[in-house]
Write a protein that holds these residues in place. Structure first.
Motif, mmCIF file in Angstrom:
data_model
loop_
_atom_site.group_PDB
_atom_site.id
_atom_site.type_symbol
_atom_site.label_atom_id
_atom_site.label_comp_id
_atom_site.label_asym_id
_atom_site.label_seq_id
_atom_site.Cartn_x
_atom_site.Cartn_y
_atom_site.Cartn_z
ATOM 1 N N PHE A 210 -5.448 23.053 1.745
ATOM 2 C CA PHE A 210 -4.200 22.654 1.090
ATOM 3 C C PHE A 210 -3.751 21.278 1.550
ATOM 4 O O PHE A 210 -3.763 20.980 2.747
ATOM 5 C CB PHE A 210 -3.075 23.650 1.413
ATOM 6 N N ASN A 211 -3.316 20.447 0.597
ATOM 7 C CA ASN A 211 -2.579 19.230 0.929
ATOM 8 C C ASN A 211 -1.167 19.615 1.327
ATOM 9 O O ASN A 211 -0.501 20.364 0.600
ATOM 10 C CB ASN A 211 -2.478 18.294 -0.286
ATOM 11 N N ILE A 212 -0.701 19.088 2.462
ATOM 12 C CA ILE A 212 0.681 19.312 2.875
ATOM 13 C C ILE A 212 1.360 17.944 2.940
ATOM 14 O O ILE A 212 1.062 17.120 3.798
ATOM 15 C CB ILE A 212 0.763 20.040 4.235
ATOM 16 N N ALA A 213 2.274 17.728 2.002
ATOM 17 C CA ALA A 213 2.901 16.420 1.842
ATOM 18 C C ALA A 213 4.228 16.607 1.117
ATOM 19 O O ALA A 213 4.679 17.735 0.907
ATOM 20 C CB ALA A 213 1.960 15.506 1.057
ATOM 21 N N SER A 214 4.860 15.501 0.731
ATOM 22 C CA SER A 214 6.146 15.589 0.036
ATOM 23 C C SER A 214 5.976 15.524 -1.478
ATOM 24 O O SER A 214 6.872 15.917 -2.222
ATOM 25 C CB SER A 214 7.062 14.450 0.482
ATOM 26 N N ALA B 6 -0.350 12.326 -2.521
ATOM 27 C CA ALA B 6 -0.784 13.726 -2.565
ATOM 28 C C ALA B 6 -0.405 14.447 -3.850
ATOM 29 O O ALA B 6 0.704 14.292 -4.364
ATOM 30 C CB ALA B 6 -0.201 14.480 -1.375
ATOM 31 N N ASP B 7 -1.322 15.275 -4.294
ATOM 32 C CA ASP B 7 -1.042 16.312 -5.291
ATOM 33 C C ASP B 7 -0.817 17.600 -4.490
ATOM 34 O O ASP B 7 -1.723 18.084 -3.817
ATOM 35 C CB ASP B 7 -2.231 16.464 -6.227
ATOM 36 N N ILE B 8 0.408 18.139 -4.523
ATOM 37 C CA ILE B 8 0.718 19.338 -3.726
ATOM 38 C C ILE B 8 0.853 20.597 -4.591
ATOM 39 O O ILE B 8 1.382 21.619 -4.154
ATOM 40 C CB ILE B 8 1.993 19.141 -2.872
ATOM 41 N N GLN C 274 0.851 -1.190 0.000
ATOM 42 C CA GLN C 274 0.000 0.000 0.000
ATOM 43 C C GLN C 274 0.892 1.248 0.000
ATOM 44 O O GLN C 274 1.946 1.253 0.618
ATOM 45 C CB GLN C 274 -0.976 0.001 1.189
ATOM 46 N N GLN C 275 0.465 2.270 -0.724
ATOM 47 C CA GLN C 275 1.316 3.455 -0.935
ATOM 48 C C GLN C 275 0.810 4.655 -0.134
ATOM 49 O O GLN C 275 -0.393 4.896 -0.031
ATOM 50 C CB GLN C 275 1.355 3.817 -2.426
ATOM 51 N N ARG C 276 1.794 5.391 0.410
ATOM 52 C CA ARG C 276 1.507 6.598 1.176
ATOM 53 C C ARG C 276 2.542 7.674 0.827
ATOM 54 O O ARG C 276 3.601 7.394 0.278
ATOM 55 C CB ARG C 276 1.570 6.334 2.694
ATOM 56 N N ASP C 277 2.234 8.901 1.217
ATOM 57 C CA ASP C 277 3.159 10.037 1.068
ATOM 58 C C ASP C 277 3.685 10.381 2.463
ATOM 59 O O ASP C 277 2.907 10.666 3.370
ATOM 60 C CB ASP C 277 2.402 11.232 0.478
#
Length: 372
Positions: free
Chosen positions: A277-281, A321-323, A249-252
């Protein structure tokens, strides 16, 4: 005089790093925190890592008198106070709803009387449920879920109506919420209430949907915290990390330093008002890969993750995520790679101890039929 900022939940993992970021940029910082035993241990004392310049007020966000005192003279608020944990939220329903929803309601009622320039609320990627997917024909699917029968059969992938495997694509903020757990529902309530009341009363508000945050200061003995802290607890006790499903399974995963900077930008950028806002890498990793990388960083490559082949109610397969929105509006750009972050985390973990309560938490979920 410099602006005074209140952080609810400010003695915790993310709040304390944000306090460092704000202090370094000339703000004054006050924290309101109840020092909950599940996070801070039984002693309820000021954490050693909390910057000495932070004014700590010990109190509960559900207590109107404590919130009124904490808001005196404050220019802006970060609302981070919340109980965190997908699995636990599915049986401690009243506590999660009380702290997360009622705590937010008390804060907002007080802000109507004592308004501030900006309110920033911590939301979560958990509200998306499954992320966006692309089918073999290139079409995008949202809101696709796995059936219980499929999960019991150990068929972990998300599929379309024809049984074809769908592949994850970055999820933007306009994806409709799916809310697969009480925790996700409460975080969505927090962000919607803050934006709604903010608009109604002229309080500039921003919601930040955090993805999987990692870094120093996480509560290592809390089996419902972030996945890397849970893995750390296992490694520190010489135990293999336990991974549900097949581990693919995939995560950011995003560094807490990048998150703290994004939070400061959400305060300082005027155009952020009334937005989410998405806050991710912006990167994705499998859970299995992250566990293996962490083992190497800790000098314990011989401890291999244990793939359980089990499933937990409320879990999802993929969400990355789309950042782009945070990049365009906030000027946010992740700076700390997973590799760099794991090196620092490993160094910090050398001086830490943790009570491994993971098996206990899993048994609790299984007893209630929430883990298959």
């Amino acid at each position: 005089m410099s602006k005074l900022v209140l952080i609810t939940g400010g003695a915790g993992f993310i709040g304390s790093h944000l306090a460092d970021e704000l202090l370094a940029h000339g703000y004054r910082v006050r924290a309101l925190d109840n020092l909950a035993p599940q996070v801070h241990g039984p002693d309820a004392k000021r954490p050693d890592y909390l910057h000495p310049d932070v004014e700590l007020m010990v109190g509960d966000v559900r207590d109107p008198a404590a919130v009124r005192r904490a808001l005196l003279g404050v220019d802006a608020v970060y609302h981070f106070a919340a109980v965190v944990g997908v699995g636990q939220s599915m049986y401690e329903i009243a506590r999660y709803t009380d702290v997360n929803n009622m705590g937010t309601a008390v804060l907002l009622e007080t802000l109507i009387q004592q308004p501030v320039e900006r309110l920033i609320v911590a939301s979560s990627m958990s509200i998306y449920g499954e992320g966006l997917y692309r089918g073999p024909d290139g079409s995008i699917s949202a809101g696709v879920e796995r059936s219980l029968a499929q999960l019991k059969a150990g068929d972990w992938e998300v599929r379309n109506a024809d049984g074809e495997v769908l592949r994850p694509v970055p999820t933007p903020e306009d994806k409709a919420p799916a809310l697969p757990s009480v925790y996700a529902l409460s975080k969505y309530d927090q962000e919607r209430m803050c934006l709604m009341i903010g608009r109604a009363y002229g309080i500039s508000s921003v919601a930040l949907r955090f993805f999987n945050i990692f870094g120093t200061r996480q509560a290592l003995s809390n089996p419902y915290t972030g996945v890397l802290a849970i893995f750390a607890s296992r490694f520190l006790n010489g135990n293999p990390p336990l991974i549900n499903e097949d581990g693919y399974q995939q995560r950011d995963f995003v560094s807490v330093y990048d998150v703290a900077r994004a939070c400061r930008l959400a305060l300082e950028v005027p155009e952020a008002a009334d937005q989410v806002f998405n806050i991710a890498s912006g990167n994705q990793y499998t859970i299995r890969e992250v566990a293996e990388r962490m083992a190497v960083a800790l000098g314990k490559p011989q401890i291999r993750p244990e793939i359980t082949g089990k499933y937990r109610v409320g879990d999802i397969r993929h969400c990355v995520a789309d950042i782009g929105h945070a990049r365009r509006v906030l000027g946010y750009e992740p700076r700390v790679s997973l590799e760099e972050g794991l090196v620092e985390l490993a160094e910090w973990l050398e001086g830490q101890s943790a009570v491994d309560r993971v098996a206990e938490a899993r048994a609790e979920l299984a007893m209630r039929g929430l883990a298959l």
